[in-house]
Design a protein around this motif. Structure first.
Motif, PDB file in Angstrom:
ATOM      1  N   LYS A 177      59.993  41.449  40.267  1.00 23.13           N
ATOM      2  CA  LYS A 177      60.365  40.792  41.540  1.00 23.13           C
ATOM      3  C   LYS A 177      59.418  41.227  42.656  1.00 23.13           C
ATOM      4  O   LYS A 177      59.026  40.447  43.503  1.00 23.13           O
ATOM      5  CB  LYS A 177      61.798  41.169  41.922  1.00 23.13           C
ATOM      6  CG  LYS A 177      62.825  40.373  41.166  1.00 23.13           C
ATOM      7  CD  LYS A 177      64.212  40.554  41.782  1.00 23.13           C
ATOM      8  CE  LYS A 177      65.242  40.750  40.682  1.00 23.13           C
ATOM      9  NZ  LYS A 177      66.081  41.913  40.769  1.00 23.13           N
ATOM     10  N   GLU A 178      59.047  42.487  42.622  1.00 23.66           N
ATOM     11  CA  GLU A 178      58.199  43.008  43.706  1.00 23.66           C
ATOM     12  C   GLU A 178      56.760  42.529  43.647  1.00 23.66           C
ATOM     13  O   GLU A 178      56.088  42.450  44.673  1.00 23.66           O
ATOM     14  CB  GLU A 178      58.224  44.538  43.697  1.00 23.66           C
ATOM     15  CG  GLU A 178      59.292  45.058  44.621  1.00 23.66           C
ATOM     16  CD  GLU A 178      59.275  46.561  44.692  1.00 23.66           C
ATOM     17  OE1 GLU A 178      58.300  47.106  45.230  1.00 23.66           O
ATOM     18  OE2 GLU A 178      60.229  47.162  44.192  1.00 23.66           O
ATOM     19  N   VAL A 179      56.255  42.252  42.437  1.00 18.55           N
ATOM     20  CA  VAL A 179      54.851  41.829  42.369  1.00 18.55           C
ATOM     21  C   VAL A 179      54.679  40.316  42.511  1.00 18.55           C
ATOM     22  O   VAL A 179      53.575  39.850  42.799  1.00 18.55           O
ATOM     23  CB  VAL A 179      54.130  42.322  41.077  1.00 18.55           C
ATOM     24  CG1 VAL A 179      54.068  43.827  41.050  1.00 18.55           C
ATOM     25  CG2 VAL A 179      54.773  41.766  39.811  1.00 18.55           C
ATOM     26  N   LEU A 180      55.787  39.562  42.331  1.00 12.53           N
ATOM     27  CA  LEU A 180      55.686  38.099  42.436  1.00 12.53           C
ATOM     28  C   LEU A 180      54.959  37.610  43.696  1.00 12.53           C
ATOM     29  O   LEU A 180      54.104  36.720  43.616  1.00 12.53           O
ATOM     30  CB  LEU A 180      57.076  37.461  42.360  1.00 12.53           C
ATOM     31  CG  LEU A 180      57.521  36.958  40.986  1.00 12.53           C
ATOM     32  CD1 LEU A 180      58.915  36.332  41.094  1.00 12.53           C
ATOM     33  CD2 LEU A 180      56.551  35.925  40.418  1.00 12.53           C
ATOM     34  N   PRO A 181      55.228  38.200  44.873  1.00 16.72           N
ATOM     35  CA  PRO A 181      54.520  37.725  46.061  1.00 16.72           C
ATOM     36  C   PRO A 181      53.000  37.913  46.010  1.00 16.72           C
ATOM     37  O   PRO A 181      52.267  37.311  46.793  1.00 16.72           O
ATOM     38  CB  PRO A 181      55.105  38.597  47.190  1.00 16.72           C
ATOM     39  CG  PRO A 181      56.365  39.160  46.653  1.00 16.72           C
ATOM     40  CD  PRO A 181      56.238  39.215  45.173  1.00 16.72           C
ATOM     41  N   PHE A 182      52.513  38.730  45.072  1.00 13.25           N
ATOM     42  CA  PHE A 182      51.067  38.978  44.992  1.00 13.25           C
ATOM     43  C   PHE A 182      50.368  38.060  43.988  1.00 13.25           C
ATOM     44  O   PHE A 182      49.178  38.169  43.767  1.00 13.25           O
ATOM     45  CB  PHE A 182      50.804  40.439  44.580  1.00 13.25           C
ATOM     46  CG  PHE A 182      51.275  41.434  45.599  1.00 13.25           C
ATOM     47  CD1 PHE A 182      50.437  41.829  46.635  1.00 13.25           C
ATOM     48  CD2 PHE A 182      52.563  41.963  45.534  1.00 13.25           C
ATOM     49  CE1 PHE A 182      50.867  42.742  47.583  1.00 13.25           C
ATOM     50  CE2 PHE A 182      53.002  42.878  46.483  1.00 13.25           C
ATOM     51  CZ  PHE A 182      52.154  43.263  47.509  1.00 13.25           C
ATOM     52  N   ILE A 183      51.145  37.143  43.375  1.00  7.50           N
ATOM     53  CA  ILE A 183      50.600  36.379  42.249  1.00  7.50           C
ATOM     54  C   ILE A 183      49.394  35.523  42.643  1.00  7.50           C
ATOM     55  O   ILE A 183      48.530  35.230  41.820  1.00  7.50           O
ATOM     56  CB  ILE A 183      51.713  35.535  41.564  1.00  7.50           C
ATOM     57  CG1 ILE A 183      51.246  35.095  40.177  1.00  7.50           C
ATOM     58  CG2 ILE A 183      52.143  34.371  42.420  1.00  7.50           C
ATOM     59  CD1 ILE A 183      52.335  34.528  39.311  1.00  7.50           C
ATOM     60  N   ASN A 184      49.319  35.127  43.922  1.00  6.24           N
ATOM     61  CA  ASN A 184      48.185  34.283  44.334  1.00  6.24           C
ATOM     62  C   ASN A 184      46.976  35.060  44.820  1.00  6.24           C
ATOM     63  O   ASN A 184      45.966  34.481  45.189  1.00  6.24           O
ATOM     64  CB  ASN A 184      48.632  33.323  45.448  1.00  6.24           C
ATOM     65  CG  ASN A 184      49.540  32.257  44.892  1.00  6.24           C
ATOM     66  OD1 ASN A 184      49.260  31.717  43.829  1.00  6.24           O
ATOM     67  ND2 ASN A 184      50.634  31.985  45.585  1.00  6.24           N
ATOM     68  N   GLU A 185      47.091  36.375  44.844  1.00  9.55           N
ATOM     69  CA  GLU A 185      45.954  37.180  45.326  1.00  9.55           C
ATOM     70  C   GLU A 185      44.890  37.318  44.254  1.00  9.55           C
ATOM     71  O   GLU A 185      45.195  37.549  43.094  1.00  9.55           O
ATOM     72  CB  GLU A 185      46.428  38.572  45.752  1.00  9.55           C
ATOM     73  CG  GLU A 185      46.904  38.565  47.182  1.00  9.55           C
ATOM     74  CD  GLU A 185      47.193  39.957  47.710  1.00  9.55           C
ATOM     75  OE1 GLU A 185      46.589  40.937  47.219  1.00  9.55           O
ATOM     76  OE2 GLU A 185      48.027  40.048  48.618  1.00  9.55           O
ATOM     77  N   GLY A 186      43.629  37.231  44.676  1.00 11.27           N
ATOM     78  CA  GLY A 186      42.520  37.377  43.736  1.00 11.27           C
ATOM     79  C   GLY A 186      42.150  36.056  43.100  1.00 11.27           C
ATOM     80  O   GLY A 186      42.652  34.993  43.503  1.00 11.27           O
ATOM     81  N   LYS A 187      41.282  36.141  42.117  1.00 10.10           N
ATOM     82  CA  LYS A 187      40.721  34.917  41.539  1.00 10.10           C
ATOM     83  C   LYS A 187      40.480  35.156  40.057  1.00 10.10           C
ATOM     84  O   LYS A 187      39.939  36.204  39.689  1.00 10.10           O
ATOM     85  CB  LYS A 187      39.381  34.659  42.249  1.00 10.10           C
ATOM     86  CG  LYS A 187      38.802  33.313  42.033  1.00 10.10           C
ATOM     87  CD  LYS A 187      37.639  33.094  43.036  1.00 10.10           C
ATOM     88  CE  LYS A 187      36.833  31.875  42.664  1.00 10.10           C
ATOM     89  NZ  LYS A 187      36.081  32.015  41.424  1.00 10.10           N
ATOM     90  N   GLN A 188      40.864  34.190  39.229  1.00  8.31           N
ATOM     91  CA  GLN A 188      40.643  34.422  37.799  1.00  8.31           C
ATOM     92  C   GLN A 188      39.154  34.314  37.459  1.00  8.31           C
ATOM     93  O   GLN A 188      38.400  33.649  38.188  1.00  8.31           O
ATOM     94  CB  GLN A 188      41.470  33.452  36.960  1.00  8.31           C
ATOM     95  CG  GLN A 188      40.903  32.066  36.819  1.00  8.31           C
ATOM     96  CD  GLN A 188      42.000  31.084  36.466  1.00  8.31           C
ATOM     97  OE1 GLN A 188      42.665  30.526  37.337  1.00  8.31           O
ATOM     98  NE2 GLN A 188      42.173  30.852  35.190  1.00  8.31           N
ATOM     99  N   ALA A 189      38.749  34.969  36.371  1.00  2.00           N
ATOM    100  CA  ALA A 189      37.331  34.972  35.993  1.00  2.00           C
ATOM    101  C   ALA A 189      36.883  33.553  35.710  1.00  2.00           C
ATOM    102  O   ALA A 189      37.572  32.808  35.025  1.00  2.00           O
ATOM    103  CB  ALA A 189      37.141  35.830  34.754  1.00  2.00           C
TER     104      ALA A 189
END
Ligand code: GLN
Length: 311
Positions: free
Chosen positions: A12-24
């Motif tokens: 639950k806590e990491v869900l808000p970070f799911i859009n951070e960064g970029k896939q290879a």
């Protein structure tokens, strides 16, 4: 410790970070997967698995395969391996060329590309491959992965391997530099092909945890598909994961998480707590060092919440 409760909270806590960064996307085939996925699996030494999120889909293990390569290369070469590469953190990107040039073709450690490419060469020689035919090395590598994970449906993804070969300008430069310094014995095309195939292996969070718990359990006999390591050798593989598992983010990972581990640009991270568990997190979006944003966050929360780390 109620690991299931901890994992559910972390999710639950990491869900808000799911859009951070970029896939290879430097390997085009990796850009095609859905990046909005998070999976986490913690497996304790007794075989019990705690799961949350996307634990079933297999993903490209990429540089996590370097740990399997090291186990095999150390198994077949013993300490002779260290005449061809070091075991110091590089503090540089996984595909950096600068250090390799200055240090005359001797890779800093097994977990950067140059080190893994030398290990690929060692395995081609060991398994008696001849120019243009790397089948026996491919077969033995996969059999080792089947044996250590307990799952024999794991396979290479040829499309990912070819996609990487078609865009392998830096890795091609690395293998040429190594060959120039006489640290490659086989044909460079064969070595690269084998290296890319090992990176293309696909596993899910459950299978990776099941494989890596064998490194956490270093006191138990390590013998998989003919690769036998002493408990001291397994412990030392863990030591190298601690110091070199995250390229130029190894210090930060050690600081935040405090466990030995290894990442890959497919978005997977595996970490181990010796004598306790192996844990895998997968989420494809990466930070600028090539490590999963959610992966690092989740593992930081895990060791903070449980107050369990090797320190
Ligand atoms: N196959 C990838 C490469 O060599 C592995 C990199 C990684 O996972 N860091 O570029």
């Amino acid at each position: 410790m109620n690991y299931q409760e901890v994992l559910d909270e972390i999710y639950k806590e990491v869900l808000p970070f799911i859009n951070e960064g970029k896939q290879a996307d430097y390997i085009p085939a990796l850009a095609n997967i859905n990046p909005d996925q998070i999976g986490m699996c913690l497996q304790t030494l007794d075989g019990k698995q705690y799961l949350v999120g996307d634990v079933e889909p297999r993903f490209s293990i990429q540089s996590i395969s370097k740990v399997f390569s090291l186990a095999m290369a150390l198994g077949v070469q013993g300490d002779k391996l260290w005449s061809r590469m070091g075991k110091e953190p590089s503090g540089a990107a996984f595909n950096s060329l600068i250090q390799l040039e200055i240090e005359k073709g001797k890779p800093r450690n097994p977990f950067i590309n140059s080190g893994a490419i030398v290990m690929a060469d060692i395995l081609l020689s060991h398994f008696g491959c001849s120019k243009g035919n790397i089948d026996s090395a491919l077969h033995n590598f996969l059999s080792f992965v089947h044996s250590i994970s307990g799952c024999d449906t794991i396979d290479y993804n040829n499309e990912v391997a070819i996609s990487e070969r078609d865009n392998s300008y830096l890795n091609a430069a690395i293998v040429n530099l190594l060959k120039y310094h006489k640290n490659i014995n086989n044909d460079i095309e064969d070595v690269l092909r084998f290296y890319f195939m090992t990176c293309s292996i696909e596993m899910n969070c459950k299978e990776l945890s099941s494989a890596f718990v064998k490194f956490a359990n270093h006191k138990k006999t390590f013998s998989y598909n003919g690769i036998v390591l002493t408990s001291s050798q397994v412990k030392r593989i863990n030591a190298i994961m601690q110091t070199c598992g995250f390229y130029d983010e190894a210090g930060e990972f050690s600081y935040l998480v405090g466990l030995p581990g290894k990442s890959g640009v497919g978005g997977g991270i595996v970490a181990i707590y010796p004598q306790r568990y192996a844990v895998t997190v997968w989420s494809p979006r990466l930070n600028e060092k090539g490590n999963s944003v959610v992966g690092i966050k989740a593992l930081e929360l895990l060791t903070t919440r449980t107050k369990e780390s090797i320190f």
